[in-house]
Design a protein around this motif. Sequence first.
Motif, short mmCIF file in Angstrom:
data_model
loop_
_atom_site.label_atom_id
_atom_site.label_comp_id
_atom_site.label_asym_id
_atom_site.label_seq_id
_atom_site.Cartn_x
_atom_site.Cartn_y
_atom_site.Cartn_z
N ASN A 1 5.13 -3.88 7.91
CA ASN A 1 6.16 -3.38 7.00
C ASN A 1 5.99 -4.00 5.62
O ASN A 1 5.81 -5.21 5.51
CB ASN A 1 7.55 -3.77 7.53
CG ASN A 1 7.79 -3.17 8.90
OD1 ASN A 1 8.04 -2.00 9.02
ND2 ASN A 1 7.69 -4.01 9.93
N THR A 2 6.06 -3.18 4.59
CA THR A 2 5.98 -3.70 3.23
C THR A 2 7.38 -4.01 2.73
O THR A 2 8.29 -3.20 2.86
CB THR A 2 5.29 -2.68 2.30
OG1 THR A 2 3.99 -2.40 2.80
CG2 THR A 2 5.16 -3.25 0.89
N ASN B 1 4.31 -7.43 4.85
CA ASN B 1 3.47 -7.52 3.67
C ASN B 1 4.41 -7.62 2.47
O ASN B 1 5.11 -6.67 2.15
CB ASN B 1 2.57 -6.28 3.56
CG ASN B 1 1.75 -6.26 2.29
OD1 ASN B 1 1.50 -7.28 1.68
ND2 ASN B 1 1.35 -5.07 1.89
N HIS C 1 1.03 1.37 -0.25
CA HIS C 1 1.93 1.38 0.91
C HIS C 1 1.64 2.59 1.80
O HIS C 1 1.58 2.46 3.02
CB HIS C 1 3.38 1.39 0.43
CG HIS C 1 4.38 1.57 1.52
ND1 HIS C 1 4.63 0.60 2.46
CD2 HIS C 1 5.19 2.61 1.83
CE1 HIS C 1 5.54 1.04 3.30
NE2 HIS C 1 5.90 2.25 2.94
N PHE D 1 9.38 -5.20 -0.69
CA PHE D 1 9.26 -5.32 -2.14
C PHE D 1 10.35 -6.21 -2.70
O PHE D 1 11.52 -6.08 -2.35
CB PHE D 1 9.38 -3.94 -2.81
CG PHE D 1 8.27 -2.99 -2.45
CD1 PHE D 1 7.00 -3.16 -2.96
CD2 PHE D 1 8.51 -1.93 -1.59
CE1 PHE D 1 5.97 -2.27 -2.63
CE2 PHE D 1 7.50 -1.04 -1.26
CZ PHE D 1 6.23 -1.22 -1.77
N ARG E 1 5.41 -7.94 -1.41
CA ARG E 1 4.89 -7.54 -2.71
C ARG E 1 5.95 -7.77 -3.78
O ARG E 1 7.14 -7.56 -3.54
CB ARG E 1 4.50 -6.05 -2.72
CG ARG E 1 3.56 -5.63 -1.62
CD ARG E 1 2.24 -6.38 -1.56
NE ARG E 1 1.54 -6.32 -2.80
CZ ARG E 1 0.72 -7.28 -3.24
NH1 ARG E 1 0.53 -8.37 -2.53
NH2 ARG E 1 0.11 -7.16 -4.39
N ASN F 1 -1.58 1.89 3.65
CA ASN F 1 -1.36 0.83 4.65
C ASN F 1 -0.55 1.34 5.83
O ASN F 1 -0.81 0.97 6.98
CB ASN F 1 -0.68 -0.38 4.01
CG ASN F 1 -1.60 -1.15 3.10
OD1 ASN F 1 -2.81 -1.02 3.16
ND2 ASN F 1 -1.02 -1.95 2.22
N CYS F 2 0.45 2.19 5.57
CA CYS F 2 1.27 2.75 6.66
C CYS F 2 0.43 3.57 7.63
O CYS F 2 0.64 3.52 8.84
CB CYS F 2 2.40 3.61 6.10
SG CYS F 2 3.78 2.66 5.50
N GLU G 1 1.79 0.00 -6.02
CA GLU G 1 2.18 -0.49 -4.69
C GLU G 1 2.60 0.65 -3.76
O GLU G 1 2.34 0.61 -2.57
CB GLU G 1 3.29 -1.53 -4.80
CG GLU G 1 2.89 -2.80 -5.50
CD GLU G 1 1.83 -3.60 -4.76
OE1 GLU G 1 1.59 -3.36 -3.56
OE2 GLU G 1 1.23 -4.49 -5.39
N PHE G 2 3.24 1.66 -4.32
CA PHE G 2 3.67 2.81 -3.53
C PHE G 2 2.46 3.54 -2.94
O PHE G 2 2.45 3.93 -1.77
CB PHE G 2 4.52 3.74 -4.38
CG PHE G 2 5.19 4.84 -3.60
CD1 PHE G 2 6.27 4.57 -2.78
CD2 PHE G 2 4.72 6.15 -3.68
CE1 PHE G 2 6.89 5.58 -2.06
CE2 PHE G 2 5.33 7.16 -2.97
CZ PHE G 2 6.42 6.87 -2.15
#
Length: 169
Positions: free
Chosen positions: A121-122, A93, A110, A124, A95, A113-114, A106-107
């Motif tokens: 995996n995000t 993912n 994240h 950045f 970002r 989503n985790c 986003e944090f």
Amino acid sequence: MKRGIYAGSFDPATRGHFDVIRRASLIVDELHIMIGVNPKKSGGLFTIGERLNLIEESLQEMEWFGCPRSAFHIGQFTGLLVDYCRAHDIRFNVRGLRAVQDFNYEFEMHGTNCEMAPEVNTVFFIAPPEFQFVSSSTIKELATYRSPAVQKYVTRCVARALLEATRTS
């Protein structure tokens, strides 16, 4: 095959968005550029169809990608990003971060989503200085006032569409 997704509203897509797309294309074999559609929200300067067309046309303008067009999948989705990722075997993912405010949002996402999809995996990407203070809202305002500065932050096709859309609004 490494698949990634870069999702957003892209209303309008900026050079900052395309910088993220370019950099993401260096780490994945296939990148899904997706407009997230929230049925509870309406409006926007451009329709979903217009945004998809502008992304497509902008990709053609951007010679520095160096990837075949088949490496990019442009579309829209409704629902949770993690569900889309599972359905398309996407593991990354992507970002973009412009400032601390972006990171905080986003944090938080994240973390959620985790929990829901630990296999995704995000990644950045921090915006380069020339894009750190540019948002789609700023671009729309510049276009409303016919500022030539808009040309610096969007592709030619997006600039034309912005000038046309703000002429009639």
